[in-house]
Design an enzyme around this catalytic site. Sequence first.
Site, short mmCIF file in Angstrom:
data_model
loop_
_atom_site.label_atom_id
_atom_site.label_comp_id
_atom_site.label_asym_id
_atom_site.label_seq_id
_atom_site.Cartn_x
_atom_site.Cartn_y
_atom_site.Cartn_z
CB ALA A 85 -0.91 0.01 1.22
CD GLU A 90 2.97 17.68 3.03
OE1 GLU A 90 4.03 18.32 3.17
OE2 GLU A 90 2.03 17.76 3.84
CB THR A 91 8.25 14.07 -1.19
OG1 THR A 91 8.07 12.69 -0.85
CG2 THR A 91 8.41 14.91 0.06
CG HIS A 93 9.33 8.11 -1.18
ND1 HIS A 93 8.53 7.22 -0.51
CD2 HIS A 93 10.56 7.54 -1.26
CE1 HIS A 93 9.23 6.16 -0.20
NE2 HIS A 93 10.47 6.32 -0.64
#
Length: 158
Positions: A85, A90-91, A93
């Site tokens: 999952a 916010e990045t 990644h």
Amino acid sequence: MAIFEGSFTNASTLKVGIVIARFNDLITNKILSGCLDCLKRHGLDTSELSNQVDIVWVPGSFELPIAAKTLMKKKSYDVVIALGAVIRGETSHYDVVISEASKGISQVSNENNIPIIFGVLTTDTMQQALERAGIKNNLGWNYALQAIEMGSLIKNLN
């Protein structure tokens, strides 16, 4: 003309490997439960002493391909299910993990001629992941059905 399809009636003959990411384990544990429930209801032994189903835990979804590859070299499986999952943050990644996990799983499957079911949830929010892991529907069940169908199909083709 020959038509080949997977079958759900001889699932009890399959050997299934499951590689599962521990990251976001609130979600992955629920997906695993749905997956095992489906396999059990289709005749596979999912007990702790089972010789039909093996489970390998890895830190995160990025590590799924190498674990699947190693597992497939060690034992003979009809199908492997990769569960994880990944929830957008916010990045960037999220994008890297999903891209590399999906490419890696596909590559390992093709190299070994064994289907790997891509059971990695990719969602924007935790709420979306929870909905797909059991609040509204447990996609683990769907991933197990795909595994039964593909494992059976490949056996029939061989």
